[in-house]
Every structure is written in structure tokens, then in C-alpha cells.
Design a protein around this motif. Sequence first.
Motif, PDB file in Angstrom:
ATOM      1  N   PRO A 217      36.401  35.842  32.352  1.00 35.75           N
ATOM      2  CA  PRO A 217      37.425  34.834  32.631  1.00 35.75           C
ATOM      3  C   PRO A 217      38.838  35.275  32.276  1.00 35.75           C
ATOM      4  N   GLY A 218      39.702  35.141  33.254  1.00 38.68           N
ATOM      5  CA  GLY A 218      41.131  35.179  33.030  1.00 38.68           C
ATOM      6  C   GLY A 218      41.565  33.727  33.131  1.00 38.68           C
ATOM      7  N   GLY A 219      40.726  32.950  33.839  1.00 42.78           N
ATOM      8  CA  GLY A 219      40.872  31.508  33.973  1.00 42.78           C
ATOM      9  C   GLY A 219      39.476  30.918  33.897  1.00 42.78           C
ATOM     10  N   ILE A 220      39.348  29.631  33.588  1.00 40.15           N
ATOM     11  CA  ILE A 220      38.059  28.984  33.364  1.00 40.15           C
ATOM     12  C   ILE A 220      37.131  29.078  34.580  1.00 40.15           C
ATOM     13  N   ALA A 221      37.657  28.979  35.793  1.00 43.18           N
ATOM     14  CA  ALA A 221      36.812  29.024  36.997  1.00 43.18           C
ATOM     15  C   ALA A 221      36.177  30.387  37.197  1.00 43.18           C
TER      16      ALA A 221
ATOM     17  N   ALA B 273      31.838  40.658  44.982  1.00 47.24           N
ATOM     18  CA  ALA B 273      31.746  39.607  43.974  1.00 47.24           C
ATOM     19  C   ALA B 273      30.909  38.457  44.512  1.00 47.24           C
ATOM     20  N   ASN B 274      30.148  37.845  43.619  1.00 45.37           N
ATOM     21  CA  ASN B 274      29.512  36.582  43.927  1.00 45.37           C
ATOM     22  C   ASN B 274      30.480  35.525  43.413  1.00 45.37           C
ATOM     23  N   THR B 275      30.903  34.638  44.273  1.00 50.59           N
ATOM     24  CA  THR B 275      32.038  33.770  43.992  1.00 50.59           C
ATOM     25  C   THR B 275      31.650  32.434  43.366  1.00 50.59           C
TER      26      THR B 275
ATOM     27  N   THR C  92      36.980  29.750  48.342  1.00 55.93           N
ATOM     28  CA  THR C  92      37.159  28.302  48.474  1.00 55.93           C
ATOM     29  C   THR C  92      38.265  27.823  47.544  1.00 55.93           C
ATOM     30  N   ILE C  93      38.445  28.518  46.413  1.00 58.01           N
ATOM     31  CA  ILE C  93      39.541  28.270  45.482  1.00 58.01           C
ATOM     32  C   ILE C  93      40.050  29.635  45.013  1.00 58.01           C
ATOM     33  N   SER C  94      41.182  29.654  44.368  1.00 58.18           N
ATOM     34  CA  SER C  94      41.707  30.898  43.794  1.00 58.18           C
ATOM     35  C   SER C  94      41.400  30.926  42.309  1.00 58.18           C
ATOM     36  N   VAL C  95      40.902  32.075  41.843  1.00 63.77           N
ATOM     37  CA  VAL C  95      40.594  32.253  40.431  1.00 63.77           C
ATOM     38  C   VAL C  95      41.190  33.573  39.963  1.00 63.77           C
ATOM     39  N   THR C  96      41.607  33.616  38.713  1.00 60.69           N
ATOM     40  CA  THR C  96      42.109  34.852  38.130  1.00 60.69           C
ATOM     41  C   THR C  96      41.062  35.355  37.157  1.00 60.69           C
TER      42      THR C  96
ATOM     43  N   SER D 170      43.500  42.727  35.816  1.00 58.05           N
ATOM     44  CA  SER D 170      43.331  41.328  36.182  1.00 58.05           C
ATOM     45  C   SER D 170      43.583  41.189  37.674  1.00 58.05           C
ATOM     46  N   VAL D 171      42.752  40.391  38.354  1.00 59.28           N
ATOM     47  CA  VAL D 171      42.919  40.164  39.788  1.00 59.28           C
ATOM     48  C   VAL D 171      42.770  38.674  40.095  1.00 59.28           C
TER      49      VAL D 171
END
Length: 159
Positions: free
Chosen positions: A72-76, A104-106, A44-48, A38-39
Motif C-alpha cells: 500500500p501507498g494508499g489503502i485501496a 497486476a491483479n486489481t 475501475t479506480i486509481s490506486v497508488t 511508487s506507481v
Amino acid sequence: MIKMLSIAAAALASVAVASPSFAQSFSPSSGSVSGSGSVTLSQTISVTCNVSITASPLSATSAPIPTRSISPGGIACLAVAPSGAWSAAVVPGSTTSIALTIGANTVANDPCYGTVVVAWNNATSTATFNNNVLPPVNAGGRNCTIVSGSIRIPGLQIL
């Protein structure tokens, strides 16, 4: 003449002894290895995100990573996808770091891609990220930072 030969032999012996210390290699040096972790990625925002990889075929010093996924580790993280050709390589002279070419494409659809050198732990076969910066793919784009996280690749070591 004998003294000259002795000096030449000593110099040659010191080169022969010094060379192996710079010859890091992957173990195993063939086949494939898989891992996951997991990373946390920030742009623009932080995502896990959860990351899974398979490196194949391994060579002594490098390995392409043709199979990789970000989930997804998080919804974003639903909007984040792998970008570019991924690979791993040993860092000459080090058994405590590994060079990863990743991208990565963010969430902002602003891809980043590059090579980062991250900490490697042979005992746990784990690459650990700590504020590693990937440059933008497009001119005027934004960097991505892999803020934290790790990927464990059981069975892989750097000798």
C-alpha cells in the motif's frame, strides 16, 4: 577488379561500424539488482502502490524479476497483487527506454498483464511510467493503465 574490391571492402566496413549501435546491453550483465518506487494504477479506480523488485539473474539483454511485491501507498492498494511472470529487457537501439513485462491483479479482481516500453534514465537508474496500458488477462476484461510513477534500480544501466 580493384574498384570492385574497394566497394566490397567499404560496404563490409560500414556494416561492421553500424552493428554496435544496435547492441544495447544491461550493465551489470550478471548477478542481480533490486529497486523500488511508487506507481499509480487505474482500472475501475486509481490506486497508488509501492513496488519493490529484484531482477535476477541478469544477462546482457534481459532479466527475470522473480521477486516482486506491491504494497500500500494508499489503502485501496491492499487489494492489488503482482500477476504473471515479470521480466525486463533492453530495447534494441535505445538507451532511454526499457521493456517491462508486468502484471497486476486489481482492486476489481480483473487482472491485466503485458509488455510496456517505458522511459529509462541511466543517470538515475530509473524507469518512469506515463499512461502505459496493460491488456486484460481474461476475455472481456478491462485494461489497466499505469498512469504515473517510477521505479529506481540503483546500479542498473543500459549501454
